[in-house]
Design an enzyme around this catalytic site. Structure first.
Site, PDB file in Angstrom:
ATOM      1  N   LYS A  52       0.846  -1.201   0.000  1.00 36.96           N
ATOM      2  CA  LYS A  52       0.000   0.000   0.000  1.00 36.96           C
ATOM      3  C   LYS A  52       0.880   1.250   0.000  1.00 36.96           C
ATOM      4  O   LYS A  52       0.636   2.191  -0.759  1.00 36.96           O
ATOM      5  CB  LYS A  52      -0.929  -0.011   1.225  1.00 36.96           C
ATOM      6  CG  LYS A  52      -2.045  -1.043   1.105  1.00 36.96           C
ATOM      7  CD  LYS A  52      -2.741  -1.354   2.419  1.00 36.96           C
ATOM      8  CE  LYS A  52      -3.691  -2.526   2.238  1.00 36.96           C
ATOM      9  NZ  LYS A  52      -4.298  -3.002   3.487  1.00 36.96           N
ATOM     10  N   GLN A  96      -4.526  -1.816   9.740  1.00 38.84           N
ATOM     11  CA  GLN A  96      -4.381  -3.133   9.108  1.00 38.84           C
ATOM     12  C   GLN A  96      -4.940  -4.229  10.018  1.00 38.84           C
ATOM     13  O   GLN A  96      -4.601  -4.306  11.184  1.00 38.84           O
ATOM     14  CB  GLN A  96      -2.889  -3.380   8.797  1.00 38.84           C
ATOM     15  CG  GLN A  96      -2.625  -4.657   8.031  1.00 38.84           C
ATOM     16  CD  GLN A  96      -3.250  -4.650   6.635  1.00 38.84           C
ATOM     17  OE1 GLN A  96      -3.126  -3.696   5.877  1.00 38.84           O
ATOM     18  NE2 GLN A  96      -3.945  -5.727   6.297  1.00 38.84           N
ATOM     19  N   ASP A 119     -10.978   2.546   4.080  1.00 36.67           N
ATOM     20  CA  ASP A 119     -11.243   1.107   3.971  1.00 36.67           C
ATOM     21  C   ASP A 119     -12.750   0.827   3.926  1.00 36.67           C
ATOM     22  O   ASP A 119     -13.179  -0.265   3.573  1.00 36.67           O
ATOM     23  CB  ASP A 119     -10.644   0.385   5.197  1.00 36.67           C
ATOM     24  CG  ASP A 119      -9.568  -0.612   4.814  1.00 36.67           C
ATOM     25  OD1 ASP A 119      -9.440  -0.920   3.611  1.00 36.67           O
ATOM     26  OD2 ASP A 119      -8.861  -1.085   5.729  1.00 36.67           O
TER      27      ASP A 119
END
Ligand code: NAD
Length: 282
Positions: A52, A96, A119
């Site tokens: 990412k 994460q 997200d």
């Protein structure tokens, strides 16, 4: 033999479109920036986080990674998120997953400002999807929708079957297919007659987490098969949830693993971050 839906190719067209938007933001003095928080040492998470950050840099976006010890307390993590919420130079915040067991996932996700929740896992964004309103969409199912649209198959009225009901893939996937007027069935570990249901799908999305779970008899001739699974085999190689060779014999379109849904997930994360920066810049 099925045609391949290349996530790499569809992602490349997403990046091409993003380049101009990033330049326009930079011309206004805004560099779209993503901050990723990684708690602990999970090897797969480390790879995801690195990828990412690498993509942000490649696109000329800002990126930073906050690495925290496995023993970090929930309240400390939430405190860091609050600081990032208040930091105008940060447009996207991503924690994460998975988190260590002692940290409640929902408490952490819901601490993120929904406007920075690139997200799309915050309850507000999940709710906006549920009610058909604009908001950040979860990256993996959003990427799958882009891939489906790229191959031009009719979605309205199509019989879509999703295997898996997780909050990050299965559930939002079902809602996004419904948004495009598919007739959606969600299957899971308690589903009866799974094979039969799958064999009637015009669009079959596998998000199970079991290598080669989808076999030839579960694929309708001419179907579109989307493999979300990323499974590591004992020899270290990656493998999807679909038995690719078998399914490709029957499907009209199929995604590979690797090079399918994975690259699209990152592309959608970048797109969401640029969108967050555009909103912040007015
Ligand atoms: P999860 O473990 O949270 O959910 C798996 C789902 O599969 C569950 O809802 C469960 O009910 C269902 N399931 C399990 N066994 C089943 C069975 N025998 N029959 C029918 N359904 C069954 O997993 P997840 O987070 O949704 O991820 C699924 C897969 O997708 C994993 O391989 C994961 O690594 C991968 N993934 C890939 C990306 C990407 O970017 N490509 C992103 C997220 C997840």
């Amino acid at each position: 033999m099925a045609q391949l839906i290349s996530g790499k190719e569809v992602a490349a067209s997403v990046y091409e479109a993003l380049t101009g938007r990033i330049q326009a933001l930079k011309a206004r003095g805004v560099t779209p920036s993503l901050t990723v928080i990684l708690v602990g040492e999970n090897p797969a998470s480390q790879v995801y986080v690195r990828n990412k950050a690498r993509m942000c840099k490649k696109l000329g976006m800002g990126s930073s990674v906050i690495r925290l010890d496995e023993s970090t307390r929930e309240e400390n993590l939430i405190q860091i998120i609050r600081q990032l919420n208040d930091d105008a130079s940060v447009h996207g915040i991503l924690v994460q997953m998975p988190l260590p067991r002692h940290i409640r996932e929902f408490a952490v996700l819901d601490a993120i400002d929904p406007k920075k929740d690139v997200d799309g896992f915050h309850a507000v964004n999940a709710g906006l999807l549920m009610s058909g309103r604009e908001g950040f969409r979860a990256c993996t199912p959003k990427g799958v929708m882009r891939m489906l649209k790229s191959c031009g198959v009719p979605l309205a009225g199509a019989n879509a079957v999703v295997i898996g009901r997780s909050n990050i893939v299965g559930k939002p996937m079902a809602m996004m297919l419904l948004e495009e007027n598919c007739t959606v069935t969600v299957c899971h570990s308690r589903t009866r007659e799974l094979e039969k249901i799958c064999a009637e799908a015009d669009i079959l999305v596998a998000a199970v987490g079991r290598p080669r779970f989808v076999t030839a008899q579960m694929v309708k001739p001419g179907a579109v098969v989307i493999d979300v699974g990323i499974n590591r085999l004992p020899d270290g190689s990656l493998c999807g949830d679909v038995d690719f060779d078998q399914a490709a014999e029957k499907a009209a379109w199929i995604t590979p693993v690797p090079g399918g849904v994975g690259p699209m997930t990152i592309a959608m994360l970048m797109e969401n971050t640029v969108e967050a920066a555009e909103h912040a810049a007015g």
